[in-house]
Design an enzyme around this catalytic site. Structure first.
Site, mmCIF file in Angstrom:
data_model
loop_
_atom_site.group_PDB
_atom_site.id
_atom_site.type_symbol
_atom_site.label_atom_id
_atom_site.label_comp_id
_atom_site.label_asym_id
_atom_site.label_seq_id
_atom_site.Cartn_x
_atom_site.Cartn_y
_atom_site.Cartn_z
ATOM 1 N N GLY A 1 0.809 -1.228 0.000
ATOM 2 C CA GLY A 1 0.000 0.000 0.000
ATOM 3 C C GLY A 1 0.832 1.262 0.000
ATOM 4 O O GLY A 1 0.455 2.256 0.618
ATOM 5 N N SER B 1 -4.756 -0.318 13.843
ATOM 6 C CA SER B 1 -5.601 0.875 14.022
ATOM 7 C C SER B 1 -6.012 0.998 15.481
ATOM 8 O O SER B 1 -6.109 -0.011 16.202
ATOM 9 C CB SER B 1 -6.873 0.755 13.177
ATOM 10 O OG SER B 1 -7.798 1.779 13.517
ATOM 11 N N TYR C 1 -13.994 -3.880 10.124
ATOM 12 C CA TYR C 1 -12.722 -3.140 10.147
ATOM 13 C C TYR C 1 -12.045 -3.284 11.514
ATOM 14 O O TYR C 1 -10.861 -3.620 11.607
ATOM 15 C CB TYR C 1 -12.975 -1.665 9.822
ATOM 16 C CG TYR C 1 -11.709 -0.832 9.800
ATOM 17 C CD1 TYR C 1 -10.883 -0.833 8.682
ATOM 18 C CD2 TYR C 1 -11.338 -0.066 10.899
ATOM 19 C CE1 TYR C 1 -9.706 -0.086 8.663
ATOM 20 C CE2 TYR C 1 -10.177 0.683 10.889
ATOM 21 C CZ TYR C 1 -9.369 0.672 9.767
ATOM 22 O OH TYR C 1 -8.196 1.416 9.758
ATOM 23 N N ALA C 2 -12.815 -3.027 12.574
ATOM 24 C CA ALA C 2 -12.240 -3.122 13.928
ATOM 25 C C ALA C 2 -11.740 -4.539 14.202
ATOM 26 O O ALA C 2 -10.644 -4.735 14.749
ATOM 27 C CB ALA C 2 -13.279 -2.704 14.966
ATOM 28 N N ALA C 3 -12.536 -5.527 13.789
ATOM 29 C CA ALA C 3 -12.142 -6.923 14.035
ATOM 30 C C ALA C 3 -10.881 -7.283 13.254
ATOM 31 O O ALA C 3 -9.999 -7.992 13.758
ATOM 32 C CB ALA C 3 -13.286 -7.864 13.663
ATOM 33 N N LYS D 1 -8.471 -5.317 12.450
ATOM 34 C CA LYS D 1 -7.298 -4.665 13.042
ATOM 35 C C LYS D 1 -6.952 -5.288 14.404
ATOM 36 O O LYS D 1 -5.776 -5.400 14.751
ATOM 37 C CB LYS D 1 -7.540 -3.161 13.162
ATOM 38 C CG LYS D 1 -7.683 -2.464 11.804
ATOM 39 C CD LYS D 1 -6.451 -2.672 10.931
ATOM 40 C CE LYS D 1 -6.513 -1.855 9.641
ATOM 41 N NZ LYS D 1 -5.269 -1.984 8.852
HETATM 42 N N1 LIG Z 1 -6.218 7.020 7.582
HETATM 43 C C1 LIG Z 1 -6.606 6.692 8.791
HETATM 44 O O1 LIG Z 1 -7.290 7.452 9.483
HETATM 45 C C2 LIG Z 1 -6.165 5.381 9.397
HETATM 46 C C3 LIG Z 1 -6.362 5.173 10.759
HETATM 47 C C4 LIG Z 1 -5.967 3.974 11.325
HETATM 48 C C5 LIG Z 1 -5.378 3.002 10.539
HETATM 49 N N2 LIG Z 1 -5.199 3.226 9.209
HETATM 50 C C6 LIG Z 1 -4.591 2.143 8.435
HETATM 51 O O2 LIG Z 1 -3.434 2.601 7.755
HETATM 52 C C7 LIG Z 1 -3.296 1.904 6.522
HETATM 53 C C8 LIG Z 1 -3.170 2.923 5.392
HETATM 54 O O3 LIG Z 1 -4.333 3.741 5.415
HETATM 55 P P1 LIG Z 1 -4.466 5.032 4.450
HETATM 56 O O4 LIG Z 1 -5.373 5.968 5.141
HETATM 57 O O5 LIG Z 1 -3.116 5.508 4.021
HETATM 58 O O6 LIG Z 1 -5.260 4.381 3.219
HETATM 59 P P2 LIG Z 1 -5.448 4.880 1.729
HETATM 60 O O7 LIG Z 1 -4.948 6.262 1.534
HETATM 61 O O8 LIG Z 1 -6.860 4.560 1.372
HETATM 62 O O9 LIG Z 1 -4.477 3.853 0.936
HETATM 63 C C9 LIG Z 1 -4.736 2.492 1.017
HETATM 64 C C10 LIG Z 1 -3.596 1.683 0.413
HETATM 65 O O10 LIG Z 1 -3.986 0.296 0.459
HETATM 66 C C11 LIG Z 1 -3.987 -0.230 -0.850
HETATM 67 N N3 LIG Z 1 -5.142 -1.095 -1.090
HETATM 68 C C12 LIG Z 1 -6.457 -0.773 -0.992
HETATM 69 N N4 LIG Z 1 -7.213 -1.800 -1.375
HETATM 70 C C13 LIG Z 1 -6.371 -2.806 -1.740
HETATM 71 C C14 LIG Z 1 -6.550 -4.117 -2.257
HETATM 72 N N5 LIG Z 1 -7.769 -4.618 -2.507
HETATM 73 N N6 LIG Z 1 -5.455 -4.847 -2.514
HETATM 74 C C15 LIG Z 1 -4.221 -4.360 -2.308
HETATM 75 N N7 LIG Z 1 -3.977 -3.120 -1.846
HETATM 76 C C16 LIG Z 1 -5.046 -2.353 -1.561
HETATM 77 C C17 LIG Z 1 -4.074 0.958 -1.789
HETATM 78 O O11 LIG Z 1 -3.443 0.601 -3.013
HETATM 79 P P3 LIG Z 1 -3.968 1.125 -4.468
HETATM 80 O O12 LIG Z 1 -5.074 2.061 -4.271
HETATM 81 O O13 LIG Z 1 -2.787 1.737 -5.122
HETATM 82 O O14 LIG Z 1 -4.380 -0.113 -5.161
HETATM 83 C C18 LIG Z 1 -3.325 2.054 -1.036
HETATM 84 O O15 LIG Z 1 -1.949 1.993 -1.292
HETATM 85 C C19 LIG Z 1 -4.528 1.004 6.390
HETATM 86 O O16 LIG Z 1 -4.203 -0.305 6.788
HETATM 87 C C20 LIG Z 1 -5.521 1.627 7.347
HETATM 88 O O17 LIG Z 1 -6.450 0.698 7.851
HETATM 89 C C21 LIG Z 1 -5.565 4.384 8.618
#
Ligand SMILES: NC(=O)c1ccc[n+]([C@@H]2O[C@H](COP(=O)([O-])OP(=O)(O)OC[C@H]3O[C@@H](n4cnc5c(N)ncnc54)[C@H](OP(=O)(O)O)[C@@H]3O)[C@@H](O)[C@H]2O)c1
Length: 229
Positions: A7, A121, A135-137, A139
């Site tokens: 990602g 998360s 989602y919560a589960a 993580k």
């Molecule tokens: N943002 C928040 O508030 C937050 C809070 C807590 C935890 N997180 C966690 O941090 C991580 C990154 O979050 P983010 O906010 O940076 O997300 P984001 O901007 O939506 O980016 C998500 C990334 O995951 C990849 N992805 C999505 N669906 C996929 C799939 N089906 N197969 C393979 N790759 C996939 C995307 O790749 P492509 O789009 O290039 O395919 C992208 O690189 C996640 O695990 C999220 O749960 C985020």
């Protein structure tokens, strides 16, 4: 030092990529827009990514960072609630687990140690909205898996850590903030703002490159004190 980062195409992953490469690490990225493409909703995706990354790395990967994930709503009344549950579990948890498994087997076969950093998360501990049971589960599963790997393979020099971000200003969080009324959500964060992707990246970089081995199994919160354990 070769790192496989899932990602990395945007959001937190892009910030982790920048932090690691500016520290001199060689990072193999993954995503649709950049890096090696692999769809984790496809059961073959994680293994295909691992094999392609290993080839690109010349046969040795030292660190795995599982960051790719989805945050998709599934209302209880939705007819496809179970399908949504399974999709989130597969992308967020099963794909991460499969990559962890391949990494541990790879390090054991080479007789070397390695590091895993799982981006979980705050939801793992605090729970999430009624539309985000899955989602919560997923993580919470990631956190439990990280601890299990840490306890199981520490003697072999295989270390595992997790980061639990709170709201972080990426595309994902912007949508969430506006859909929840923005300011009310911010009032719940003592720091008064959501996290920047660079703050999550700083924690991930520390765990990937610098954290002392005795920290294995630890989970780092990055949430502006919106949830303290
Ligand atoms: N943002 C928040 O508030 C937050 C809070 C807590 C935890 N997180 C966690 O941090 C991580 C990154 O979050 P983010 O906010 O940076 O997300 P984001 O901007 O939506 O980016 C998500 C990334 O995951 C990849 N992805 C999505 N669906 C996929 C799939 N089906 N197969 C393979 N790759 C996939 C995307 O790749 P492509 O789009 O290039 O395919 C992208 O690189 C996640 O695990 C999220 O749960 C985020």
């Amino acid at each position: 030092m070769t790192i496989l980062l899932t990602g990395s195409s945007r959001g937190i992953g892009a910030a982790i990529y920048a932090a690691l490469t500016s520290a001199g690490a060689s990072v193999i990225g993954h995503g649709t827009a950049s890096g090696i493409p692999a769809d984790f909703s496809d059961p073959a995706g994680p293994t295909a990514l691992w094999n392609a990354a290993l080839e690109q790395a010349g046969g040795a990967i030292d660190v795995l960072i599982n960051n790719a994930g989805v945050f998709e709503a599934a209302a209880l009344a939705d007819d496809d609630w179970t399908a949504q549950w399974e999709r989130t579990m597969r992308i967020n948890l099963t794909a991460s687990a499969e990559l962890c498994r391949l990494a541990v087997l790879h390090w054991q076969a080479r007789g070397v140690g390695g590091r895993i950093v799982n981006i979980a998360s705050r939801a793992a501990y605090r729970g999430d909205s009624p539309a985000h049971w899955h989602y919560a589960a997923s993580k919470a599963g990631m956190v439990a898996m990280t601890k299990t790997i840490a306890r199981g393979y520490a003697r072999e020099g295989i270390l595992a850590f997790a980061v639990c971000p709170g709201f972080t200003m990426t595309g994902m969080a912007k949508h969430y903030l506006s859909s929840r009324g923005g300011d009310a959500l911010l009032a719940d964060i003592p720091l008064g703002r959501v996290a920047a992707p660079e703050e999550i990246a700083a924690a991930a970089k520390f765990l990937a490159l610098e954290a002392p081995a005795s920290m294995t199994g630890s989970v780092i919160d990055v949430n502006g004190a919106s949830y303290v354990r």
